[in-house]
Design a protein around this motif. Sequence first.
Motif, PDB file in Angstrom:
ATOM      1  N   HIS A  90       8.161   7.564   1.952  1.00  9.58           N
ATOM      2  CA  HIS A  90       8.081   7.159   0.547  1.00  9.58           C
ATOM      3  C   HIS A  90       9.226   6.189   0.315  1.00  9.58           C
ATOM      4  O   HIS A  90      10.388   6.538   0.519  1.00  9.58           O
ATOM      5  CB  HIS A  90       8.204   8.357  -0.382  1.00  9.58           C
ATOM      6  CG  HIS A  90       6.993   9.235  -0.348  1.00  9.58           C
ATOM      7  ND1 HIS A  90       6.930  10.423  -1.016  1.00  9.58           N
ATOM      8  CD2 HIS A  90       5.788   9.089   0.266  1.00  9.58           C
ATOM      9  CE1 HIS A  90       5.740  10.976  -0.823  1.00  9.58           C
ATOM     10  NE2 HIS A  90       5.044  10.185  -0.033  1.00  9.58           N
ATOM     11  N   GLY A  91       8.910   4.989  -0.087  1.00 13.99           N
ATOM     12  CA  GLY A  91       9.925   3.950  -0.220  1.00 13.99           C
ATOM     13  C   GLY A  91      10.028   3.160   1.069  1.00 13.99           C
ATOM     14  O   GLY A  91       9.328   3.426   2.048  1.00 13.99           O
ATOM     15  N   SER A  92      10.918   2.183   1.083  1.00 15.05           N
ATOM     16  CA  SER A  92      10.974   1.231   2.197  1.00 15.05           C
ATOM     17  C   SER A  92      11.561   1.789   3.478  1.00 15.05           C
ATOM     18  O   SER A  92      11.337   1.233   4.545  1.00 15.05           O
ATOM     19  CB  SER A  92      11.782   0.001   1.787  1.00 15.05           C
ATOM     20  OG  SER A  92      13.155   0.342   1.670  1.00 15.05           O
ATOM     21  N   SER A  93      12.346   2.861   3.388  1.00 18.80           N
ATOM     22  CA  SER A  93      12.986   3.462   4.563  1.00 18.80           C
ATOM     23  C   SER A  93      13.751   2.429   5.387  1.00 18.80           C
ATOM     24  O   SER A  93      13.785   2.488   6.607  1.00 18.80           O
ATOM     25  CB  SER A  93      11.959   4.181   5.434  1.00 18.80           C
ATOM     26  OG  SER A  93      12.610   4.898   6.457  1.00 18.80           O
ATOM     27  N   GLY A  94      14.334   1.450   4.702  1.00 18.11           N
ATOM     28  CA  GLY A  94      15.131   0.444   5.394  1.00 18.11           C
ATOM     29  C   GLY A  94      14.324  -0.621   6.110  1.00 18.11           C
ATOM     30  O   GLY A  94      14.896  -1.467   6.787  1.00 18.11           O
ATOM     31  N   ILE A  95      13.018  -0.608   5.978  1.00 18.35           N
ATOM     32  CA  ILE A  95      12.192  -1.615   6.648  1.00 18.35           C
ATOM     33  C   ILE A  95      12.482  -2.996   6.059  1.00 18.35           C
ATOM     34  O   ILE A  95      12.577  -3.986   6.761  1.00 18.35           O
ATOM     35  CB  ILE A  95      10.694  -1.263   6.547  1.00 18.35           C
ATOM     36  CG1 ILE A  95      10.417   0.004   7.352  1.00 18.35           C
ATOM     37  CG2 ILE A  95       9.822  -2.416   7.025  1.00 18.35           C
ATOM     38  CD1 ILE A  95       9.022   0.578   7.179  1.00 18.35           C
ATOM     39  N   SER A  96      12.635  -3.066   4.736  1.00 20.74           N
ATOM     40  CA  SER A  96      12.961  -4.310   4.050  1.00 20.74           C
ATOM     41  C   SER A  96      13.534  -3.953   2.684  1.00 20.74           C
ATOM     42  O   SER A  96      13.302  -2.862   2.167  1.00 20.74           O
ATOM     43  CB  SER A  96      11.718  -5.184   3.899  1.00 20.74           C
ATOM     44  OG  SER A  96      12.054  -6.426   3.311  1.00 20.74           O
ATOM     45  N   SER A 115      -5.106  -0.936 -14.289  1.00 19.92           N
ATOM     46  CA  SER A 115      -4.967  -0.773 -12.843  1.00 19.92           C
ATOM     47  C   SER A 115      -3.537  -0.436 -12.463  1.00 19.92           C
ATOM     48  O   SER A 115      -2.600  -0.729 -13.195  1.00 19.92           O
ATOM     49  CB  SER A 115      -5.369  -2.067 -12.125  1.00 19.92           C
ATOM     50  OG  SER A 115      -6.704  -2.394 -12.394  1.00 19.92           O
ATOM     51  N   ALA A 116      -3.403   0.165 -11.292  1.00 15.30           N
ATOM     52  CA  ALA A 116      -2.105   0.446 -10.688  1.00 15.30           C
ATOM     53  C   ALA A 116      -2.104  -0.131  -9.276  1.00 15.30           C
ATOM     54  O   ALA A 116      -3.168  -0.312  -8.669  1.00 15.30           O
ATOM     55  CB  ALA A 116      -1.843   1.954 -10.646  1.00 15.30           C
ATOM     56  N   VAL A 117      -0.912  -0.416  -8.782  1.00 16.10           N
ATOM     57  CA  VAL A 117      -0.779  -0.954  -7.429  1.00 16.10           C
ATOM     58  C   VAL A 117       0.211  -0.121  -6.628  1.00 16.10           C
ATOM     59  O   VAL A 117       1.111   0.509  -7.181  1.00 16.10           O
ATOM     60  CB  VAL A 117      -0.343  -2.439  -7.439  1.00 16.10           C
ATOM     61  CG1 VAL A 117      -1.442  -3.318  -8.004  1.00 16.10           C
ATOM     62  CG2 VAL A 117       0.951  -2.633  -8.206  1.00 16.10           C
ATOM     63  N   SER A 118       0.014  -0.119  -5.348  1.00 18.42           N
ATOM     64  CA  SER A 118       0.906   0.485  -4.383  1.00 18.42           C
ATOM     65  C   SER A 118       0.871  -0.440  -3.180  1.00 18.42           C
ATOM     66  O   SER A 118       0.347  -1.556  -3.267  1.00 18.42           O
ATOM     67  CB  SER A 118       0.425   1.902  -4.020  1.00 18.42           C
ATOM     68  OG  SER A 118       1.252   2.458  -3.012  1.00 18.42           O
ATOM     69  N   GLY A 119       1.410  -0.020  -2.073  1.00 20.83           N
ATOM     70  CA  GLY A 119       1.345  -0.861  -0.893  1.00 20.83           C
ATOM     71  C   GLY A 119       1.854  -0.146   0.335  1.00 20.83           C
ATOM     72  O   GLY A 119       2.513   0.891   0.250  1.00 20.83           O
ATOM     73  N   LEU A 120       1.541  -0.732   1.465  1.00 14.00           N
ATOM     74  CA  LEU A 120       1.981  -0.253   2.765  1.00 14.00           C
ATOM     75  C   LEU A 120       2.837  -1.347   3.384  1.00 14.00           C
ATOM     76  O   LEU A 120       2.493  -2.534   3.282  1.00 14.00           O
ATOM     77  CB  LEU A 120       0.782   0.031   3.667  1.00 14.00           C
ATOM     78  CG  LEU A 120      -0.330   0.897   3.076  1.00 14.00           C
ATOM     79  CD1 LEU A 120      -1.486   1.009   4.052  1.00 14.00           C
ATOM     80  CD2 LEU A 120       0.212   2.259   2.697  1.00 14.00           C
ATOM     81  N   VAL A 164       5.355   3.522   2.238  1.00 15.32           N
ATOM     82  CA  VAL A 164       4.372   3.480   1.152  1.00 15.32           C
ATOM     83  C   VAL A 164       5.126   3.388  -0.164  1.00 15.32           C
ATOM     84  O   VAL A 164       6.167   4.030  -0.356  1.00 15.32           O
ATOM     85  CB  VAL A 164       3.394   4.672   1.193  1.00 15.32           C
ATOM     86  CG1 VAL A 164       4.109   5.993   1.033  1.00 15.32           C
ATOM     87  CG2 VAL A 164       2.310   4.524   0.138  1.00 15.32           C
ATOM     88  N   ARG A 165       4.632   2.558  -1.042  1.00 14.92           N
ATOM     89  CA  ARG A 165       5.238   2.331  -2.357  1.00 14.92           C
ATOM     90  C   ARG A 165       4.594   3.274  -3.370  1.00 14.92           C
ATOM     91  O   ARG A 165       3.391   3.547  -3.312  1.00 14.92           O
ATOM     92  CB  ARG A 165       4.993   0.882  -2.761  1.00 14.92           C
ATOM     93  CG  ARG A 165       5.524   0.514  -4.110  1.00 14.92           C
ATOM     94  CD  ARG A 165       5.183  -0.919  -4.442  1.00 14.92           C
ATOM     95  NE  ARG A 165       5.663  -1.214  -5.784  1.00 14.92           N
ATOM     96  CZ  ARG A 165       5.455  -2.355  -6.392  1.00 14.92           C
ATOM     97  NH1 ARG A 165       4.775  -3.322  -5.792  1.00 14.92           N
ATOM     98  NH2 ARG A 165       5.912  -2.541  -7.603  1.00 14.92           N
ATOM     99  N   ALA A 166       5.380   3.747  -4.334  1.00 14.55           N
ATOM    100  CA  ALA A 166       4.856   4.577  -5.416  1.00 14.55           C
ATOM    101  C   ALA A 166       3.883   3.760  -6.267  1.00 14.55           C
ATOM    102  O   ALA A 166       3.997   2.528  -6.361  1.00 14.55           O
ATOM    103  CB  ALA A 166       6.000   5.088  -6.295  1.00 14.55           C
ATOM    104  N   TRP A 167       2.932   4.447  -6.882  1.00 12.92           N
ATOM    105  CA  TRP A 167       2.020   3.775  -7.798  1.00 12.92           C
ATOM    106  C   TRP A 167       2.824   3.180  -8.952  1.00 12.92           C
ATOM    107  O   TRP A 167       3.741   3.818  -9.490  1.00 12.92           O
ATOM    108  CB  TRP A 167       0.995   4.748  -8.377  1.00 12.92           C
ATOM    109  CG  TRP A 167      -0.057   5.176  -7.417  1.00 12.92           C
ATOM    110  CD1 TRP A 167      -0.267   6.441  -6.951  1.00 12.92           C
ATOM    111  CD2 TRP A 167      -1.092   4.368  -6.834  1.00 12.92           C
ATOM    112  NE1 TRP A 167      -1.349   6.467  -6.101  1.00 12.92           N
ATOM    113  CE2 TRP A 167      -1.864   5.199  -6.012  1.00 12.92           C
ATOM    114  CE3 TRP A 167      -1.403   3.013  -6.906  1.00 12.92           C
ATOM    115  CZ2 TRP A 167      -2.958   4.724  -5.280  1.00 12.92           C
ATOM    116  CZ3 TRP A 167      -2.490   2.538  -6.175  1.00 12.92           C
ATOM    117  CH2 TRP A 167      -3.245   3.385  -5.375  1.00 12.92           C
ATOM    118  N   ALA A 168       2.483   1.982  -9.354  1.00  6.13           N
ATOM    119  CA  ALA A 168       3.098   1.322 -10.501  1.00  6.13           C
ATOM    120  C   ALA A 168       2.005   0.586 -11.268  1.00  6.13           C
ATOM    121  O   ALA A 168       1.028   0.109 -10.672  1.00  6.13           O
ATOM    122  CB  ALA A 168       4.168   0.327 -10.028  1.00  6.13           C
TER     123      ALA A 168
END
Length: 172
Positions: A90-96, A115-120, A164-168
């Motif tokens: 959950h969150g970037s975990s230091g990837i970027s 609508s809401a967005v998230s991402g991988l 994975v990004r939280a829904w926003a």
Amino acid sequence: APAPGSSRVSRIKVAQVTRVPAAEAPPAPGVCPPSGVRLTNDDGDAAMGLRVVGLRLENCGKRDYALDGYPQLELLDDDLAPVHGVRIFHGSSGISTGSGFDDPARPLVLKPGQSAVSGLMWRNLTEFGTAVNVPYVRVRAKEGAAPVTVTPHLDLGTTGKLAVRAWAREAS
């Protein structure tokens, strides 16, 4: 002989076929599934080994839809079997950094039409070990939601990490 104005293409080769269980397939454009929410993924973006695929959840139904947290993910291989050895953070975990992936999860309610967005997000780095490719991701918008299997074709390399990004709420 081809008709006037028609294409000269006479042969087509199918390069890749993806298949998902019918009950988990994303709905056709303009179709609202019985759940009242439509979950889709975009084509992604890649630069210098950093990859991001967006997830979008649209409330196409007639009732409010509440979210609080992160989409639930299950990574699947070519045979739709679970992929093991990849940690989902959950969150970037230091990837970027600076990507919005570390914004905290907040409760939100989507009114019909919102609508809401998230991402991988991941880095496609290949060092020691076997590179992992994940053609399918089974996504649940929240606990107890019906699954939707999307086909982002994640080329995770050898890092073993996926953020994975939280829904926003989607910016209008």
